[in-house]
Write a protein that holds these residues in place. Structure first.
Motif, PDB file in Angstrom:
ATOM      1  N   GLU A 146     -12.724  90.600  19.991  1.00  0.00           N
ATOM      2  CA  GLU A 146     -12.168  91.846  19.478  1.00  0.00           C
ATOM      3  C   GLU A 146     -12.988  92.376  18.301  1.00  0.00           C
ATOM      4  OE1 GLU A 146     -10.229  95.186  19.449  1.00  0.00           O
ATOM      5  OE2 GLU A 146      -9.966  93.627  20.985  1.00  0.00           O
ATOM      6  N   LEU A 147     -13.448  91.488  17.446  1.00  0.00           N
ATOM      7  CA  LEU A 147     -14.306  91.899  16.332  1.00  0.00           C
ATOM      8  C   LEU A 147     -15.625  92.481  16.850  1.00  0.00           C
ATOM      9  CD1 LEU A 147     -13.802  88.916  13.845  1.00  0.00           C
ATOM     10  CD2 LEU A 147     -13.009  91.269  13.557  1.00  0.00           C
ATOM     11  N   PHE A 148     -16.152  91.880  17.912  1.00  0.00           N
ATOM     12  CA  PHE A 148     -17.413  92.375  18.477  1.00  0.00           C
ATOM     13  C   PHE A 148     -17.219  93.764  19.079  1.00  0.00           C
ATOM     14  CE2 PHE A 148     -20.791  92.714  21.638  1.00  0.00           C
ATOM     15  CZ  PHE A 148     -21.895  92.314  20.895  1.00  0.00           C
ATOM     16  N   ARG A 149     -16.061  93.981  19.721  1.00  0.00           N
ATOM     17  CA  ARG A 149     -15.795  95.298  20.306  1.00  0.00           C
ATOM     18  C   ARG A 149     -15.723  96.396  19.240  1.00  0.00           C
ATOM     19  NH1 ARG A 149     -11.409  92.684  23.688  1.00  0.00           N
ATOM     20  NH2 ARG A 149     -12.256  92.390  25.797  1.00  0.00           N
ATOM     21  N   GLN A 150     -15.424  96.013  18.013  1.00  0.00           N
ATOM     22  CA  GLN A 150     -15.328  96.980  16.923  1.00  0.00           C
ATOM     23  C   GLN A 150     -16.652  97.187  16.190  1.00  0.00           C
ATOM     24  OE1 GLN A 150     -12.193  95.479  14.400  1.00  0.00           O
ATOM     25  NE2 GLN A 150     -10.730  95.335  16.082  1.00  0.00           N
ATOM     26  N   SER A 151     -17.693  96.478  16.617  1.00  0.00           N
ATOM     27  CA  SER A 151     -18.966  96.521  15.908  1.00  0.00           C
ATOM     28  C   SER A 151     -19.807  97.734  16.318  1.00  0.00           C
ATOM     29  CB  SER A 151     -19.759  95.240  16.171  1.00  0.00           C
ATOM     30  OG  SER A 151     -20.174  95.186  17.532  1.00  0.00           O
ATOM     31  N   ASP A 152     -20.766  98.086  15.477  1.00  0.00           N
ATOM     32  CA  ASP A 152     -21.696  99.173  15.793  1.00  0.00           C
ATOM     33  C   ASP A 152     -22.568  98.809  16.982  1.00  0.00           C
ATOM     34  OD1 ASP A 152     -20.714 100.677  13.705  1.00  0.00           O
ATOM     35  OD2 ASP A 152     -22.260 100.034  12.282  1.00  0.00           O
ATOM     36  N   LYS A 153     -22.902  97.525  17.091  1.00  0.00           N
ATOM     37  CA  LYS A 153     -23.747  97.087  18.205  1.00  0.00           C
ATOM     38  C   LYS A 153     -23.079  97.397  19.533  1.00  0.00           C
ATOM     39  CE  LYS A 153     -26.540  93.198  19.768  1.00  0.00           C
ATOM     40  NZ  LYS A 153     -27.048  91.850  19.436  1.00  0.00           N
ATOM     41  N   TRP A 154     -21.791  97.103  19.631  1.00  0.00           N
ATOM     42  CA  TRP A 154     -21.041  97.383  20.856  1.00  0.00           C
ATOM     43  C   TRP A 154     -21.016  98.882  21.127  1.00  0.00           C
ATOM     44  CZ3 TRP A 154     -19.131  95.043  25.009  1.00  0.00           C
ATOM     45  CH2 TRP A 154     -18.128  95.671  25.747  1.00  0.00           C
ATOM     46  N   ALA A 155     -20.794  99.681  20.097  1.00  0.00           N
ATOM     47  CA  ALA A 155     -20.722 101.132  20.263  1.00  0.00           C
ATOM     48  C   ALA A 155     -22.045 101.717  20.740  1.00  0.00           C
ATOM     49  CB  ALA A 155     -20.310 101.786  18.945  1.00  0.00           C
ATOM     50  N   ASN A 156     -23.143 101.071  20.390  1.00  0.00           N
ATOM     51  CA  ASN A 156     -24.466 101.588  20.758  1.00  0.00           C
ATOM     52  C   ASN A 156     -24.915 101.183  22.155  1.00  0.00           C
ATOM     53  OD1 ASN A 156     -24.858 102.955  18.329  1.00  0.00           O
ATOM     54  ND2 ASN A 156     -25.700 101.150  17.314  1.00  0.00           N
ATOM     55  N   PHE A 157     -24.187 100.272  22.792  1.00  0.00           N
ATOM     56  CA  PHE A 157     -24.532  99.888  24.155  1.00  0.00           C
ATOM     57  C   PHE A 157     -24.218 101.030  25.112  1.00  0.00           C
ATOM     58  CE2 PHE A 157     -23.747  95.108  23.228  1.00  0.00           C
ATOM     59  CZ  PHE A 157     -25.073  94.954  22.841  1.00  0.00           C
TER      60      PHE A 157
ATOM     61  N   ALA B 155     -22.575  85.097  36.619  1.00  0.00           N
ATOM     62  CA  ALA B 155     -22.808  83.806  35.966  1.00  0.00           C
ATOM     63  C   ALA B 155     -23.890  83.909  34.904  1.00  0.00           C
ATOM     64  CB  ALA B 155     -23.185  82.753  37.005  1.00  0.00           C
ATOM     65  N   ASN B 156     -24.933  84.665  35.186  1.00  0.00           N
ATOM     66  CA  ASN B 156     -26.032  84.790  34.230  1.00  0.00           C
ATOM     67  C   ASN B 156     -25.695  85.695  33.055  1.00  0.00           C
ATOM     68  OD1 ASN B 156     -27.761  83.027  35.531  1.00  0.00           O
ATOM     69  ND2 ASN B 156     -28.664  84.619  36.809  1.00  0.00           N
ATOM     70  N   TYR B 157     -24.632  86.472  33.181  1.00  0.00           N
ATOM     71  CA  TYR B 157     -24.172  87.282  32.060  1.00  0.00           C
ATOM     72  C   TYR B 157     -23.345  86.452  31.072  1.00  0.00           C
ATOM     73  CZ  TYR B 157     -25.513  92.186  32.639  1.00  0.00           C
ATOM     74  OH  TYR B 157     -26.211  93.368  32.662  1.00  0.00           O
ATOM     75  N   ILE B 158     -22.841  85.294  31.517  1.00  0.00           N
ATOM     76  CA  ILE B 158     -22.010  84.461  30.631  1.00  0.00           C
ATOM     77  C   ILE B 158     -22.784  84.023  29.388  1.00  0.00           C
ATOM     78  CG2 ILE B 158     -20.783  82.253  30.443  1.00  0.00           C
ATOM     79  CD1 ILE B 158     -19.905  82.646  33.369  1.00  0.00           C
ATOM     80  N   PRO B 159     -23.973  83.394  29.514  1.00  0.00           N
ATOM     81  CA  PRO B 159     -24.710  83.024  28.296  1.00  0.00           C
ATOM     82  C   PRO B 159     -25.163  84.236  27.487  1.00  0.00           C
ATOM     83  CG  PRO B 159     -26.044  82.621  30.254  1.00  0.00           C
ATOM     84  CD  PRO B 159     -24.659  82.917  30.729  1.00  0.00           C
ATOM     85  N   THR B 160     -25.423  85.357  28.147  1.00  0.00           N
ATOM     86  CA  THR B 160     -25.799  86.567  27.416  1.00  0.00           C
ATOM     87  C   THR B 160     -24.670  87.004  26.497  1.00  0.00           C
ATOM     88  OG1 THR B 160     -27.227  87.308  29.228  1.00  0.00           O
ATOM     89  CG2 THR B 160     -26.484  88.988  27.675  1.00  0.00           C
ATOM     90  N   ALA B 161     -23.458  87.051  27.043  1.00  0.00           N
ATOM     91  CA  ALA B 161     -22.302  87.462  26.246  1.00  0.00           C
ATOM     92  C   ALA B 161     -21.999  86.454  25.140  1.00  0.00           C
ATOM     93  CB  ALA B 161     -21.082  87.631  27.155  1.00  0.00           C
TER      94      ALA B 161
ATOM     95  N   MET C 111     -24.432  86.757  22.170  1.00  0.00           N
ATOM     96  CA  MET C 111     -24.105  87.874  21.273  1.00  0.00           C
ATOM     97  C   MET C 111     -22.926  87.531  20.371  1.00  0.00           C
ATOM     98  SD  MET C 111     -24.381  91.150  23.781  1.00  0.00           S
ATOM     99  CE  MET C 111     -25.904  91.565  24.639  1.00  0.00           C
ATOM    100  N   LEU C 112     -21.893  86.932  20.974  1.00  0.00           N
ATOM    101  CA  LEU C 112     -20.713  86.564  20.202  1.00  0.00           C
ATOM    102  C   LEU C 112     -21.038  85.477  19.184  1.00  0.00           C
ATOM    103  CD1 LEU C 112     -18.154  86.480  23.151  1.00  0.00           C
ATOM    104  CD2 LEU C 112     -18.243  88.183  21.330  1.00  0.00           C
ATOM    105  N   SER C 113     -21.888  84.533  19.567  1.00  0.00           N
ATOM    106  CA  SER C 113     -22.243  83.423  18.673  1.00  0.00           C
ATOM    107  C   SER C 113     -23.016  83.913  17.452  1.00  0.00           C
ATOM    108  CB  SER C 113     -23.046  82.369  19.425  1.00  0.00           C
ATOM    109  OG  SER C 113     -22.268  81.783  20.447  1.00  0.00           O
ATOM    110  N   LYS C 114     -23.853  84.927  17.641  1.00  0.00           N
ATOM    111  CA  LYS C 114     -24.587  85.483  16.494  1.00  0.00           C
ATOM    112  C   LYS C 114     -23.613  86.070  15.474  1.00  0.00           C
ATOM    113  CE  LYS C 114     -28.784  86.505  19.125  1.00  0.00           C
ATOM    114  NZ  LYS C 114     -29.625  87.561  19.731  1.00  0.00           N
ATOM    115  N   LEU C 115     -22.569  86.722  15.982  1.00  0.00           N
ATOM    116  CA  LEU C 115     -21.534  87.242  15.081  1.00  0.00           C
ATOM    117  C   LEU C 115     -20.778  86.093  14.424  1.00  0.00           C
ATOM    118  CD1 LEU C 115     -19.840  89.525  13.884  1.00  0.00           C
ATOM    119  CD2 LEU C 115     -18.491  89.548  16.008  1.00  0.00           C
ATOM    120  N   ALA C 116     -20.492  85.034  15.192  1.00  0.00           N
ATOM    121  CA  ALA C 116     -19.784  83.876  14.647  1.00  0.00           C
ATOM    122  C   ALA C 116     -20.600  83.196  13.546  1.00  0.00           C
ATOM    123  CB  ALA C 116     -19.482  82.883  15.767  1.00  0.00           C
TER     124      ALA C 116
END
Length: 335
Positions: free
Chosen positions: A64-75, A121-127, A130-135
Motif C-alpha cells: 500500500e505504501l508503494f502504491r502511494q509512491s511517486d515511482k508507482w504514479a510514474n509507471f 512467475a517472472n514478474y514475482i521477483p521484479t515486484a 521494488m518492494l524490498s528497496k522501499l523496505a
C-alpha cells in the motif's frame, strides 16, 4: 520445563544440516531465524500456539505504501496492471507476514508454483525487488532477496512463434472478413501497434489522415500517418455509424456502444480466423506484418521504429530482416 535457568522448548527438532523445526502432530514446521534470537523465540511460540501475530511491517502495508509512491504514479498503465496482478497474489499469500522474513528460496518456491504461467512467475521477483528497496529505505529489511533471481524460461514445447500473415491470408481477410473483424485487422496492420493499444483509439485520435496515441507499455506518444488501407477502413467505419461520433467515443466498440476490451476483441478475431481457416496467424502477428510492410516499402530500421514505437531494434531486425530476405529473393528470381 526448566533446565538450570534456561527454559527448554518442547517439540523442537534440529536437522543434521542445522535447520530448526517444530514437530507438531507429525508435521515439521521450519523456524526461519537464528537460534538464540528473539525472532527465533517469537516464531517458535507462534507455531506452537497456532497464532501468527499480524505485524505492522507486513507485505500488505508495504504494498500500500508503494502504491502511494511517486515511482508507482510514474509507471505506465500497462506496467502498473502487470505489477498489480503480482501485488494481489502477494497479499493473498504473504500479506500478513513480516517483510523481513522472506528469503530467496521462498521467491523461487513461488515462481515454481506459477511455472505454468511463466510471464507472471517472472514478474514475482521484479515486484518483490521494488518492494524490498522501499523496505530497506524504511529499515524494515537489510537486504533485497530478489537480487540475482534467475528467471524461468518458457519450455520449447510451449513456445509458439507468431507467424507473420502471408499475402494470401491478408487478401482473404480483406476480401471476405466481417466488417468489425476487418476493421480490427486494418488497425493492427496499419498502426503497427500492440493489440492492447488498438482498443484505446478514439475518434478524437483520428483527424482523417493520422492516428495519435500514447503506448500503454512504453508511455511513448506517437503520431501515425495512416496507410491507404487503414484510412479507407476508418472512413468506412465512420460512415457505417450513420452519425458523427463524439471525439471521446472509442473506434472499437461492442454492440452496446461500450468500449471494447482486449478479451472481447480477441474473441471476435478468433471467431473470424476460425471461419476463414486462418487460425495459424494470430492478432499479435499483425504488428509483425505491419513491420514487414514498412520494410518492403524501403523503410530502414530507424524509420520503422518511429512508426512502431519499438524501444529496441532486435524485434524490428527480426521482422524486417525476414521481409527484406523475401523481397531480395523475389528480386533475384526476377533477375
Amino acid at each position: 520445563r526448566m533446565r538450570g535457568c534456561r527454559l527448554v522448548k518442547k517439540y523442537l527438532w534440529k536437522h543434521p544440516e542445522g535447520r530448526w523445526y517444530v514437530r507438531l502432530k507429525g508435521k515439521y514446521h521450519p523456524i526461519k531465524a537464528q537460534e538464540g534470537t528473539a525472532e527465533f523465540d517469537r516464531l517458535y511460540w507462534e507455531i506452537l500456539t497456532g497464532k501468527r501475530a499480524e505485524t505492522k511491517r507486513s507485505w500488505s502495508v508495504l504494498i500500500e505504501l508503494f502504491r502511494q509512491s511517486d515511482k508507482w504514479a510514474n509507471f505506465s498503465p500497462r506496467y502498473r496492471s502487470d505489477l498489480e496482478k503480482v501485488f494481489q497474489y502477494l497479499e493473498e499469500k504473504i500479506g500478513k507476514a513480516d517483510v523481513s522474513r522472506l528469503t530467496q528460496p521462498d521467491i523461487y518456491d513461488a515462481m515454481d508454483k506459477n511455472k505454468h504461467r511463466v510471464r507472471f512467475a517472472n514478474y514475482i521477483p521484479t515486484a518483490i525487488s521494488m518492494l524490498s528497496k522501499l523496505a530497506i529505505r524504511k529499515r524494515w529489511r537489510v537486504d533485497n532477496p530478489a537480487l540475482d533471481i534467475e528467471p524461468l524460461k518458457v519450455p520449447k514445447t510451449r513456445k509458439k512463434p507468431h507467424l507473420p500473415w502471408p499475402d494470401w491470408a491478408v487478401e482473404l481477410m480483406r476480401a471476405e472478413g466481417e466488417p468489425l473483424a476487418r476493421l480490427i485487422f486494418e488497425i493492427g496492420v496499419g498502426s503497427v501497434q500492440r493489440p492492447g493499444d488498438w482498443i484505446g483509439f478514439t475518434w478524437g485520435d483520428y483527424d482523417g489522415d493520422t492516428l495519435k496515441l500514447r503506448q500503454n507499455k512504453t508511455d511513448m506518444p506517437l503520431l501515425l500517418p495512416c496507410t491507404r488501407a487503414l484510412k479507407v477502413a476508418l472512413d468506412q467505419a465512420k460512415v457505417d455509424l450513420e452519425f458523427s461520433p463524439m471525439p471521446n467515443r472509442h473506434i472499437l466498440t461492442k454492440a452496446t456502444g461500450d468500449p471494447m476490451n482486449y478479451h472481447s476483441m480477441a474473441r471476435i478475431m478468433i471467431a473470424e480466423r476460425k471461419r476463414l481457416d486462418l487460425m495459424a496467424f494470430d492478432q499479435h502477428a499483425l504488428r509483425y506484418r505491419g513491420v514487414m510492410e514498412l520494410a518492403w516499402a524501403g523503410c530502414d530500421d530507424d524509420e520503422i521504429a518511429s512508426y512502431s514505437g519499438h524501444t529496441t531494434k532486435a524485434m524490428i531486425q527480426k521482422c524486417a530482416g525476414e521481409a527484406r530476405q523475401i523481397m531480395r529473393a523475389r528480386q533475384a528470381a526476377a533477375k
